[in-house]
Design an enzyme around this catalytic site. Structure first.
Site, PDB file in Angstrom:
ATOM      1  N   ASP A 260       0.811  -1.218   0.000  1.00 24.67           N
ATOM      2  CA  ASP A 260       0.000   0.000   0.000  1.00 24.67           C
ATOM      3  C   ASP A 260       0.848   1.274   0.000  1.00 24.67           C
ATOM      4  O   ASP A 260       2.025   1.275   0.357  1.00 24.67           O
ATOM      5  CB  ASP A 260      -0.960   0.025   1.191  1.00 24.67           C
ATOM      6  CG  ASP A 260      -0.256  -0.168   2.532  1.00 24.67           C
ATOM      7  OD1 ASP A 260       0.788  -0.846   2.571  1.00 24.67           O
ATOM      8  OD2 ASP A 260      -0.752   0.363   3.535  1.00 24.67           O
TER       9      ASP A 260
ATOM     10  N   GLU B 166      -0.574  -2.079   5.258  1.00 25.00           N
ATOM     11  CA  GLU B 166       0.397  -1.968   6.357  1.00 25.00           C
ATOM     12  C   GLU B 166       0.313  -0.599   7.023  1.00 25.00           C
ATOM     13  O   GLU B 166       0.561  -0.463   8.214  1.00 25.00           O
ATOM     14  CB  GLU B 166       1.819  -2.219   5.827  1.00 25.00           C
ATOM     15  CG  GLU B 166       2.863  -2.426   6.919  1.00 25.00           C
ATOM     16  CD  GLU B 166       3.365  -1.135   7.537  1.00 25.00           C
ATOM     17  OE1 GLU B 166       3.697  -1.135   8.750  1.00 25.00           O
ATOM     18  OE2 GLU B 166       3.444  -0.108   6.826  1.00 25.00           O
TER      19      GLU B 166
END
Length: 394
Positions: A84, A141
């Site tokens: 991400d 994350e």
């Protein structure tokens, strides 16, 4: 036993350098935030499927797990990369800069994903291991306490894709490209967030004696909180209590009804973490009561401490020294940042490594940050050699 020169080497990945750079820059130009990584996951899964992996999509959100077994070996290894991006508007000026305003790969997850893809392609092509490799491409994350690692665990990661050990890495601005930093035991901090709401009694600024001023309470509490680490925590331990935000009032001639404070609390030891919470709660209540105010405390436990197991860390150190030479492998200092890889390490032995991103690299989460493409081959080669070493044919 496999001969040493049969394990993956840096030179094996030099022909892949242009391809890896292209993948990394493609991911960089097309960032997706936590819980939005649909296209990134699709891009990753298609490549893994083309290389012959058994691929499972949508694990814990947009997570992708690729699994391959070679030979009859019983051991199994997992390697994780995060996918991400962050809600930041890029200011690098790179030709491959983010195409989406307000979103960018400011933490290097584009590089982490690319390196694991590079290792995946090599391992599928050479198949010089004996056992099972699990490649975990994790979403979210950066999502805070409710992030991708616990989501994948809740979705049955350990049961659906069994493995014995797990490894991961993060790039490290300030260290030369292609160098490795490792540390056994605690590496990255537990990170807790505290919201404190102080409720007093508002009134006119000219008549403070008729009020209970929440700003006075908040300011005194800020000062008192500075004693938590200096006077309650063993000096040989490391801890941080930071007041990052105070909000109260809107006018100079009004004493407000309430004040809100936000704290970041970081530690490297579970007992220290408990003590910090106890002291913060007690101080906050005592200071508020001393002024006649009431208080509400919302104490949110974030990611736990990243604790690397000694055996796996020393194994990774040996592999890194074989790969790049002992002069490019060093011991990492404690890092007060947090990382949700810690959730995996609460259940499985393993190690979280740091890979140099350049001495002059911009800091993580900066609008001027960029992953160093010079480190791509080092990371891919490390994951390939680590897998082959752990799943040696012997």
């Amino acid at each position: 036993m496999t001969l040493d020169n049969d394990f993956a080497r840096l030179s094996d990945f030099e022909p892949m350098k242009a391809e890896l750079t292209g993948i990394r820059q493609h991911l960089h130009a097309n960032p997706e935030l936590s819980f939005e990584e649909a296209e990134t996951a699709r891009f990753v899964a298609k490549k893994l499927e083309a290389w012959g992996y058994e691929v499972t999509r949508n694990v814990g959100g947009h997570g992708v797990v690729a699994r391959m077994t070679v030979g009859a070996g019983k051991k199994s290894i997992a390697i994780r990369a995060d996918m991400d991006a962050l809600p930041i508007t890029e200011q690098t000026g790179r030709p491959y800069a983010s195409k989406t305003p307000g979103k960018m790969h400011a933490c290097g997850h584009d590089g982490h994903t690319t390196m694991l893809l590079g290792a995946a392609e090599y391992l599928a092509r050479t198949r010089r291991f004996n056992g099972t490799v699990n490649l975990i491409f994790q979403p979210a994350e950066e999502a805070g306490a409710v992030s991708g690692a616990p989501a994948m665990i809740k979705d049955g990661l350990f049961e659906r894709f069994p493995f014995d050990v797990i490894f991961g890495l993060h790039n490290h601005p300030g260290a030369p490209e292609g160098t490795w930093l490792l540390r056994s035991g605690p590496l990255m901090a537990a990170a807790d967030t505290v919201e404190i709401t102080i409720t007093g009694k508002g009134g006119h600024a000219s008549r403070p004696h008729l009020t209970i001023d929440p700003i006075v309470v908040a300011c005194n509490l800020v000062v008192m909180l500075q004693s938590v680490v200096s006077r309650s925590i063993d000096p040989t331990q490391t801890a941080v209590v930071t007041v990052g935000s105070i909000h109260s009032g809107e006018a100079a001639n009004v004493i407000p009804e309430s004040a809100k404070m936000l704290l970041s609390v970081r530690s490297f030891d579970p007992k220290v973490r408990e003590l910090l919470e106890a002291r913060i709660r007690k101080l906050a209540v005592s200071v508020a009561e001393g002024y006649g105010a009431s208080i509400e405390i919302d104490y949110v436990h974030g990611h736990p401490v990243v604790v690397n197991s000694e055996k796996e860390t020393e194994f990774a150190r040996m592999v890194a020294e074989e790969l790049v030479g002992a002069d490019k492998v060093t011991t990492c200092g404690l890092i007060p940042g947090s990382e949700d890889f810690s959730h995996f390490l609460e259940h499985k032995p393993g190690s979280f490594l740091r890979l140099g991103n350049g001495v002059n690299s911009a800091i993580l989460h900066s609008a001027k940050y960029d992953f160093a493409d010079e480190s791509l081959t080092a990371g891919a080669a490390m994951w390939a050699r680590l897998t082959e070493r752990y799943l040696d044919a012997d």
